[in-house]
Design a protein around this motif. Structure first.
Motif, PDB file in Angstrom:
ATOM      1  N   ALA A  16       0.810  -1.214   0.000  1.00 52.81           N
ATOM      2  CA  ALA A  16       0.000   0.000   0.000  1.00 52.81           C
ATOM      3  C   ALA A  16       0.843   1.262   0.000  1.00 52.81           C
ATOM      4  O   ALA A  16       0.370   2.326  -0.411  1.00 52.81           O
ATOM      5  N   THR A  17       2.096   1.174   0.450  1.00 56.09           N
ATOM      6  CA  THR A  17       2.910   2.381   0.601  1.00 56.09           C
ATOM      7  C   THR A  17       4.264   2.308  -0.087  1.00 56.09           C
ATOM      8  O   THR A  17       4.873   3.348  -0.328  1.00 56.09           O
ATOM      9  N   SER A  18       4.748   1.115  -0.394  1.00 55.14           N
ATOM     10  CA  SER A  18       6.106   0.965  -0.925  1.00 55.14           C
ATOM     11  C   SER A  18       6.073   0.512  -2.374  1.00 55.14           C
ATOM     12  O   SER A  18       5.060  -0.003  -2.873  1.00 55.14           O
ATOM     13  N   GLY A  19       7.203   0.686  -3.045  1.00 52.42           N
ATOM     14  CA  GLY A  19       7.366   0.145  -4.379  1.00 52.42           C
ATOM     15  C   GLY A  19       7.587  -1.352  -4.328  1.00 52.42           C
ATOM     16  O   GLY A  19       7.681  -1.953  -3.253  1.00 52.42           O
ATOM     17  N   TRP A  20       7.702  -1.966  -5.533  1.00 51.03           N
ATOM     18  CA  TRP A  20       7.814  -3.431  -5.548  1.00 51.03           C
ATOM     19  C   TRP A  20       9.100  -3.897  -4.890  1.00 51.03           C
ATOM     20  O   TRP A  20       9.144  -4.973  -4.283  1.00 51.03           O
ATOM     21  N   ARG A  21      10.146  -3.105  -4.974  1.00 49.50           N
ATOM     22  CA  ARG A  21      11.396  -3.505  -4.329  1.00 49.50           C
ATOM     23  C   ARG A  21      11.226  -3.530  -2.811  1.00 49.50           C
ATOM     24  O   ARG A  21      11.735  -4.433  -2.127  1.00 49.50           O
ATOM     25  N   GLY A  22      10.524  -2.550  -2.259  1.00 48.32           N
ATOM     26  CA  GLY A  22      10.271  -2.557  -0.826  1.00 48.32           C
ATOM     27  C   GLY A  22       9.433  -3.744  -0.397  1.00 48.32           C
ATOM     28  O   GLY A  22       9.663  -4.330   0.661  1.00 48.32           O
ATOM     29  N   VAL A  23       8.448  -4.113  -1.223  1.00 46.74           N
ATOM     30  CA  VAL A  23       7.611  -5.267  -0.902  1.00 46.74           C
ATOM     31  C   VAL A  23       8.440  -6.544  -0.887  1.00 46.74           C
ATOM     32  O   VAL A  23       8.300  -7.383   0.018  1.00 46.74           O
ATOM     33  N   VAL A  24       9.311  -6.696  -1.876  1.00 47.26           N
ATOM     34  CA  VAL A  24      10.158  -7.895  -1.920  1.00 47.26           C
ATOM     35  C   VAL A  24      11.083  -7.929  -0.711  1.00 47.26           C
ATOM     36  O   VAL A  24      11.307  -8.998  -0.102  1.00 47.26           O
ATOM     37  N   GLY A  25      11.616  -6.767  -0.326  1.00 45.49           N
ATOM     38  CA  GLY A  25      12.479  -6.728   0.855  1.00 45.49           C
ATOM     39  C   GLY A  25      11.750  -7.160   2.110  1.00 45.49           C
ATOM     40  O   GLY A  25      12.271  -7.941   2.923  1.00 45.49           O
ATOM     41  N   VAL A  26      10.513  -6.657   2.291  1.00 44.53           N
ATOM     42  CA  VAL A  26       9.726  -7.054   3.461  1.00 44.53           C
ATOM     43  C   VAL A  26       9.394  -8.536   3.393  1.00 44.53           C
ATOM     44  O   VAL A  26       9.424  -9.246   4.410  1.00 44.53           O
ATOM     45  N   GLY A  27       9.097  -9.059   2.184  1.00 45.36           N
ATOM     46  CA  GLY A  27       8.814 -10.485   2.040  1.00 45.36           C
ATOM     47  C   GLY A  27      10.008 -11.357   2.389  1.00 45.36           C
ATOM     48  O   GLY A  27       9.861 -12.396   3.046  1.00 45.36           O
ATOM     49  N   LEU A  28      11.211 -10.945   1.957  1.00 42.68           N
ATOM     50  CA  LEU A  28      12.409 -11.710   2.292  1.00 42.68           C
ATOM     51  C   LEU A  28      12.664 -11.715   3.795  1.00 42.68           C
ATOM     52  O   LEU A  28      13.034 -12.743   4.375  1.00 42.68           O
ATOM     53  N   LEU A  29      12.454 -10.531   4.421  1.00 40.93           N
ATOM     54  CA  LEU A  29      12.639 -10.459   5.865  1.00 40.93           C
ATOM     55  C   LEU A  29      11.639 -11.353   6.583  1.00 40.93           C
ATOM     56  O   LEU A  29      12.001 -12.085   7.526  1.00 40.93           O
ATOM     57  N   ALA A  30      10.381 -11.330   6.115  1.00 44.54           N
ATOM     58  CA  ALA A  30       9.366 -12.183   6.742  1.00 44.54           C
ATOM     59  C   ALA A  30       9.699 -13.659   6.552  1.00 44.54           C
ATOM     60  O   ALA A  30       9.513 -14.483   7.470  1.00 44.54           O
ATOM     61  N   GLY A  31      10.189 -14.046   5.358  1.00 42.08           N
ATOM     62  CA  GLY A  31      10.568 -15.434   5.121  1.00 42.08           C
ATOM     63  C   GLY A  31      11.719 -15.880   6.005  1.00 42.08           C
ATOM     64  O   GLY A  31      11.721 -17.012   6.534  1.00 42.08           O
ATOM     65  N   PHE A  32      12.693 -14.986   6.191  1.00 45.16           N
ATOM     66  CA  PHE A  32      13.832 -15.333   7.057  1.00 45.16           C
ATOM     67  C   PHE A  32      13.376 -15.525   8.497  1.00 45.16           C
ATOM     68  O   PHE A  32      13.762 -16.501   9.165  1.00 45.16           O
TER      69      PHE A  32
END
Length: 363
Positions: A16-32
């Motif tokens: 809702a607030t970030s670009g696709w790169r930010g979303v991928v970064g948050v997804g990687l952090l959540a996966g870790f």
């Protein structure tokens, strides 16, 4: 197992607030974090794999949604840029000084994200003196904006070409008769200052302007009501041209019904004449800003109709010491409270005082 699926909320909210790169970064952090927590707490491998696969899927979908949102925002920004350019071309900014006048304008469009609506104004110097128009188109939305553009275009041409102010009004009338529907019309006040301390006013079914002379505020009611622009053929009535003196220190406020018909919580209309009497500053922009702020306070913060205010002031050629001492201070004390602009209809210009003279014939 209970809390690990909630990690998918991270990339979903990031979209809702970030670009696709930010979303991928948050997804990687959540996966870790999910993998580390699952291994530490002994989550079975099959269940942990399913959770991480779901997290990857949510991250991918959120990144795609974020990319599409960014693309739509860029398109919307381009459209807004074009719209703002068109709006500035239609309602050109009015400078602080036009001819011998100090000028202030405030316009509020009721439509969200819009800067123009069905109200219109223009003030231009011409070979025949300074001329201006303030009007209100029947209806709202894009059709009203189109009609406002038509009126302003004809006015700007006719104001330069026609020596007689009534001929300017007639050209607008003829253009609207060709282009408007039978139930469409425009209320307007057209005024001109040919010089020599004279002001000419033609009122076509519009709210009467307010003349400020000294500390007195007086509505300029027309001696004979005239129909709005676009309805002359139905009524057969033609507007009159009225002439009055307009000397140093005088002010003239023109406005639309979005100001006088604004209601508070108790359904009371905004008393514009009294408000103007309370805010008589030497600087027109301070007066207009104070009126608009008071108007918003009256309605509770948001207007529900287009509203325009245009204030002219003819400054004194030489300010005396008392005026200079009051420059930039509080409004003039003891400003008179007068009836609303709608009161006293039919009085014509007889009650305005020594400065007003008899109406002139259109001929």
């Amino acid at each position: 197992m209970i809390w690990l699926p909630l990690l998918a909320a991270g990339p979903a909210l990031a979209a809702a607030t970030s670009g696709w790169r930010g979303v991928v970064g948050v997804g990687l952090l959540a996966g870790f974090v999910g993998a580390l927590t699952g291994i530490r707490d002994g989550v079975p491998g099959r269940e942990l794999t399913v959770i991480l696969a779901a997290l990857v899927t949510v991250t991918g979908a959120s990144a795609l949604a974020s990319a599409l949102r960014g693309r739509r925002e860029r398109v919307l920004a381009a459209v807004r840029s074009v719209a703002e350019t068109a709006q500035h071309a239609l309602l050109a900014p009015v400078p602080g000084t036009v001819g011998p006048f100090q000028v202030a304008v405030h316009y509020s469009a009721a439509a969200a994200e819009a800067r123009i609506g069905g109200d219109l104004y223009a003030l231009i110097p011409t070979p025949h003196g300074v001329r201006l128009i303030v009007g209100d188109v029947r209806g709202k939305g894009l059709p009203a904006v189109g009609t406002a553009a038509l009126v302003l275009g004809v006015f700007r041409e006719a104001a330069h070409d026609e020596p007689d102010l009534l001929d300017v009004v007639s050209r607008i009338e003829r253009s609207l008769a060709r282009n408007l529907g039978h139930d469409d019309f425009v209320t307007a006040v057209v005024a001109g200052y040919p010089g020599s301390g004279r002001l000419e006013v033609v009122n076509c079914g519009h709210a009467p302007p307010l003349l400020v002379r000294g500390r007195e505020v007086t509505p300029l009611e027309p001696a004979r009501p005239a129909p709005p622009l676009g309805l002359r053929a139905l009524s057969g009535e033609t507007p009159d041209l009225h002439s009055l003196t307009f000397t140093d220190g005088d002010r003239l406020l023109l406005y639309t019904d979005g100001v006088t018909e604004a209601r508070d919580a108790g359904r009371e209309f905004y008393p514009l004449a009294e408000g103007l009497a309370r805010h008589l500053y030497d600087e027109p922009d301070r007066t207009v800003a104070a009126l608009h702020e008071e108007l918003l306070h009256h309605v509770g913060g948001r207007l529900h109709d287009d509203a325009a205010l245009l204030l002219l002031r003819k400054p004194a050629a030489v300010a005396d010491g008392a005026d200079a001492a009051q420059e930039g201070e509080a409004p003039l004390a003891g400003a008179a409270r007068l009836p609303d602009a709608g009161a006293g209809a039919g009085r014509g210009f007889d009650g305005i005082g020594d400065g007003l003279e008899d109406s002139e014939s259109a001929a």
